[in-house]
Every structure is written in structure tokens, then in C-alpha cells.
Enzyme design. Sequence first.
Site, mmCIF file in Angstrom:
data_model
loop_
_atom_site.group_PDB
_atom_site.id
_atom_site.type_symbol
_atom_site.label_atom_id
_atom_site.label_comp_id
_atom_site.label_asym_id
_atom_site.label_seq_id
_atom_site.Cartn_x
_atom_site.Cartn_y
_atom_site.Cartn_z
ATOM 1 N N ASP A 30 24.251 80.103 162.466
ATOM 2 C CA ASP A 30 22.843 80.115 162.833
ATOM 3 C C ASP A 30 22.071 79.575 161.621
ATOM 4 O OD1 ASP A 30 20.432 80.721 164.195
ATOM 5 O OD2 ASP A 30 20.335 82.666 163.217
ATOM 6 N N ASP A 32 18.024 80.171 160.790
ATOM 7 C CA ASP A 32 17.032 81.118 160.260
ATOM 8 C C ASP A 32 17.637 82.504 160.090
ATOM 9 O OD1 ASP A 32 14.233 79.585 160.509
ATOM 10 O OD2 ASP A 32 15.435 79.096 162.260
ATOM 11 N N ASP A 214 22.399 86.182 162.598
ATOM 12 C CA ASP A 214 21.655 87.392 162.228
ATOM 13 C C ASP A 214 20.794 87.959 163.350
ATOM 14 O OD1 ASP A 214 19.655 85.227 162.134
ATOM 15 O OD2 ASP A 214 18.376 86.759 161.231
#
Length: 266
Positions: A30, A32, A214
Site C-alpha cells: 500500500d 499511504d 495499514d
Amino acid sequence: MTTKNPEPIFSEQTDFFSITARKKPVFFFDYDGTLTPIVSKPELARLSDEMKKLLQQLSQKFTVAIVTGRDLEDIKKLVGLDHLIYSGSHGFQISGPEGLTMEHEKGIALLPQLDKIEDNLRDIQKKYPGTQVDRKRYAVGLHYRNAKEEDIENILSDFDEVLKRHPAFKKGTGKKIVEAKPNIDWHKGKAVLWILEKLGLKENTSVIPIYIGDDDTDEDAFEALEENGDGIGIMVSHNGNPTHASYSLQNVEEVKQLLKKIMTLY
């Protein structure tokens, strides 16, 4: 198995590095909150020079893909590295070396409706200071990280009212963001499996797919690898909620440490 306590990678009991020493990793990240810290505005999330160098070095030894909710062209510009695979809009667009490409046909048909949703969300943005509309090709998000605390309940309620008028779309959630996404059985996890299949790696027992993320949307990828039978999910900044990730890292700095450690093993 879903767990509330994924094992910290940098713990004395971890078996992560012994597993990755036996099989060659294929990396999915991922963006961000994983490669860059979460910031107040999405346009401020810039890859550090150190992280960019680590990704470049990693891509010289391993297959590396970035799988994000951001637009495909946006993430390509932000990372700025050739020879990586990029998956944008939660997997609705994919691009990579040697002609690897995909754009979800059913998503294309929904773009006019998404334009209307964007207009509705911009009305919400005008109504509540601190909110920010984030239009992507196949999704439109409403950030409320900088909104007044007392407005958040109404912001989310207004968002839900918009979505009720567009049943072809479903709600996605993340860290201080809600999104309207096509109500299609396609997500980051399906995109990861598609990439593995196209590369001839889905049934390859000599490699091990590793997904690092996250956010809520990354759970689809964790679960997909779990169900596929031979993959590892790593949750960054685990908040204690149930997760399909097997391992955890505390923050972006530990992601860097992991990449440095992996490269010493190969």
C-alpha cells in the site's frame, strides 16, 4: 485465520525471516501509511528519498507492486520508479512492465454516475470546513481528518444519504476517509491475485507473496493471500482490531527496517 494479535516482525519469537529465506518474496505495498506516513492532506504524502532508494534496490532483486486507492497516474508520479507494477483505484486499473495492463470493464460503465456522486460530495465539502473531496478514476473519497470533531457525525450521515441515491456504489472506509466505490466484486485482494496469475506466480511454490498495508482496504489483500494458501499479510500500525494479517510493523520506519533486512538475506 483472523487474529487480534498479529506477530511483531521485529520480535525474538518471529519466524518471518526463516520463512522468507526459504522462498523468494513477491512484494505488494500500500502507499499511504505504509510507504509514507499519514498526513493532513493526501497531496502532501511524499515518498522520502530513503524509501524511494530502498524500493528501487528492492525492485532489482524482487517483483514489487504498489497497490493503492490512489489513481494509477497519481501513484506512478508519486513513486516515480520504472519496473514496478502499479495498481490504482483499489485494483480497478493495473499497469506494469512488458505490457501488463488491466482496466475493469464494469467500472468504466459507472463513471457517469461517479461524476454525480462527486458533485454531491463537493456540496458536503462546502457545508463542512476541513473536509476534502478526493476524486479518483473509479472512486471518490471524502476526507474529514481536518473537520471539526462536532461535525463528523453529520458529515458521515450526509455521505450515507448520497450513497443511498446510488445503489451501484458501496461505501469504503479508511483512516478519516469514506469512499464511494463501484459495488462490484473487485478489490485490492482480487487485484493482487490477478497480478500473481498474469506473472505466472499464483501457483509457483518457490515464491511467497507478501502484502504490506495499514488500512481497512488492505484487509481484502490480506484475506486473499490467506485464502490462496501461501502468502503473508503484514499490518502497519495495527490498532488492535481483528485482522487477516499474520504479522505487524509499528510504523513506516519499521517498513524501512524490514526492507533493509530482507535485502541482506538475498
